[in-house]
Design an enzyme around this catalytic site. Sequence first.
Site, PDB file in Angstrom:
ATOM      1  N   GLN A   1      -4.408  -1.467   9.632  1.00  0.00           N
ATOM      2  CA  GLN A   1      -4.404  -2.787   8.993  1.00  0.00           C
ATOM      3  C   GLN A   1      -5.013  -3.844   9.918  1.00  0.00           C
ATOM      4  O   GLN A   1      -4.688  -3.903  11.104  1.00  0.00           O
ATOM      5  CB  GLN A   1      -2.956  -3.163   8.603  1.00  0.00           C
ATOM      6  CG  GLN A   1      -2.841  -4.427   7.778  1.00  0.00           C
ATOM      7  CD  GLN A   1      -3.514  -4.347   6.411  1.00  0.00           C
ATOM      8  OE1 GLN A   1      -3.621  -3.280   5.807  1.00  0.00           O
ATOM      9  NE2 GLN A   1      -3.990  -5.473   5.899  1.00  0.00           N
TER      10      GLN A   1
ATOM     11  N   LYS B   1       0.848  -1.204   0.000  1.00  0.00           N
ATOM     12  CA  LYS B   1       0.000   0.000   0.000  1.00  0.00           C
ATOM     13  C   LYS B   1       0.882   1.252   0.000  1.00  0.00           C
ATOM     14  O   LYS B   1       0.647   2.187  -0.756  1.00  0.00           O
ATOM     15  CB  LYS B   1      -0.931  -0.009   1.227  1.00  0.00           C
ATOM     16  CG  LYS B   1      -2.067  -1.028   1.089  1.00  0.00           C
ATOM     17  CD  LYS B   1      -2.870  -1.224   2.364  1.00  0.00           C
ATOM     18  CE  LYS B   1      -3.892  -2.339   2.166  1.00  0.00           C
ATOM     19  NZ  LYS B   1      -4.683  -2.669   3.352  1.00  0.00           N
TER      20      LYS B   1
ATOM     21  N   ASP C   1     -10.996   3.212   4.283  1.00  0.00           N
ATOM     22  CA  ASP C   1     -11.391   1.800   4.184  1.00  0.00           C
ATOM     23  C   ASP C   1     -12.916   1.655   4.078  1.00  0.00           C
ATOM     24  O   ASP C   1     -13.417   0.591   3.705  1.00  0.00           O
ATOM     25  CB  ASP C   1     -10.948   1.049   5.454  1.00  0.00           C
ATOM     26  CG  ASP C   1      -9.741   0.154   5.215  1.00  0.00           C
ATOM     27  OD1 ASP C   1      -9.571  -0.329   4.089  1.00  0.00           O
ATOM     28  OD2 ASP C   1      -8.980  -0.059   6.176  1.00  0.00           O
TER      29      ASP C   1
HETATM   30  N1  GUN Z   1      -7.017  -6.681   6.113  1.00  0.00           N
HETATM   31  C1  GUN Z   1      -7.467  -7.410   5.071  1.00  0.00           C
HETATM   32  N2  GUN Z   1      -8.149  -6.627   4.193  1.00  0.00           N
HETATM   33  C2  GUN Z   1      -8.115  -5.369   4.707  1.00  0.00           C
HETATM   34  C3  GUN Z   1      -8.635  -4.128   4.259  1.00  0.00           C
HETATM   35  O1  GUN Z   1      -9.280  -3.995   3.216  1.00  0.00           O
HETATM   36  N3  GUN Z   1      -8.377  -3.063   5.083  1.00  0.00           N
HETATM   37  C4  GUN Z   1      -7.693  -3.172   6.253  1.00  0.00           C
HETATM   38  N4  GUN Z   1      -7.525  -2.077   6.981  1.00  0.00           N
HETATM   39  N5  GUN Z   1      -7.203  -4.319   6.682  1.00  0.00           N
HETATM   40  C5  GUN Z   1      -7.403  -5.407   5.912  1.00  0.00           C
END
Ligand code: GUN
Length: 294
Positions: free
Chosen positions: A97, A53, A120
């Site tokens: 995350q 990311k 998100d």
């Molecule tokens: N862990 C797995 N998928 C995601 C996501 O889309 N966002 C976040 N913050 N954590 C994740």
Amino acid sequence: MPIIIDGKATAAKIVEEIKKDVITISENIHRKTILALLLVGEDPASQIYVRSKSKRCEETGIESIVLKKDASTSEEEVLDIIQSWNSDDTIDGILVQLPLPKHINESKVLYNISPKKDVDGFHPENVGRLVAGLPTFIPCTPMGIYELLKRYEINLNGKHCVVLGRSNIVGKPIANLLYQKNPNANAIVTICHTGAKDLSYYTKQADVLIAAMGVPELIKANDIKDGAVIIDVGINRIPDPNTAKGYRVVGDVDYNDVINKVSAITPVPGGVGPMTISMLLLNTLRSAKKEIYK
Ligand code: GUN
């Protein structure tokens, strides 16, 4: 011949579009667009996700702040970090995350992120706005699916979309996007989950099947309708002694089994997966532009 929906190429195109937009936005807001990422603990998959990311941010000119905390970090400390990012006017997007270590209440953390910076789309205010059909941050994977369907001009109007899986990250938000009354949606939506006694009764009715339940290659040719559109969200590792790594990645749909029966399909890898991060960047830009919350 079925259409192979190329998420990798589409995501690359979107990244190029974002690069141009980032420059204009920076000129308008007189600073860089910034995404803050918090990683708590040492989960290997999460470390890889956060690294990709952040890398993708840098590629497009979005600045990323990555804060790594060890697994023993307290919930209070995590909430303090979020609070300081919420009140920092130079930070456009906040991402924590998941999963978080067990002693931290995930919902409490997510709900403490300002909805205005919730790139998100997990905050209940944004979830509610999605259900109500209001402008909102849409979770990145469903937003990526929606974008693929739009860019490949797959008409959903009055079509039966069957969603397999009811997670907050994929199943629920994609279902809510697809039935909305707008020209790119307006589908009839069924959500299936582990309570379904006979899954194929539902999947056989799908004009568009969205598989997001995390069971490797569960869906076979016999489970689908002729000419169905398949969106495979699954990312499953299965043992394969014929590969150097000893495993390969497959979706929730048995690609080779269904390929001659579908009208369009997303491959795994290279379908939905690559779209997710580009949607995160897009949400960060939308936040910087104050597109949702004026
Ligand atoms: N862990 C797995 N998928 C995601 C996501 O889309 N966002 C976040 N913050 N954590 C994740």
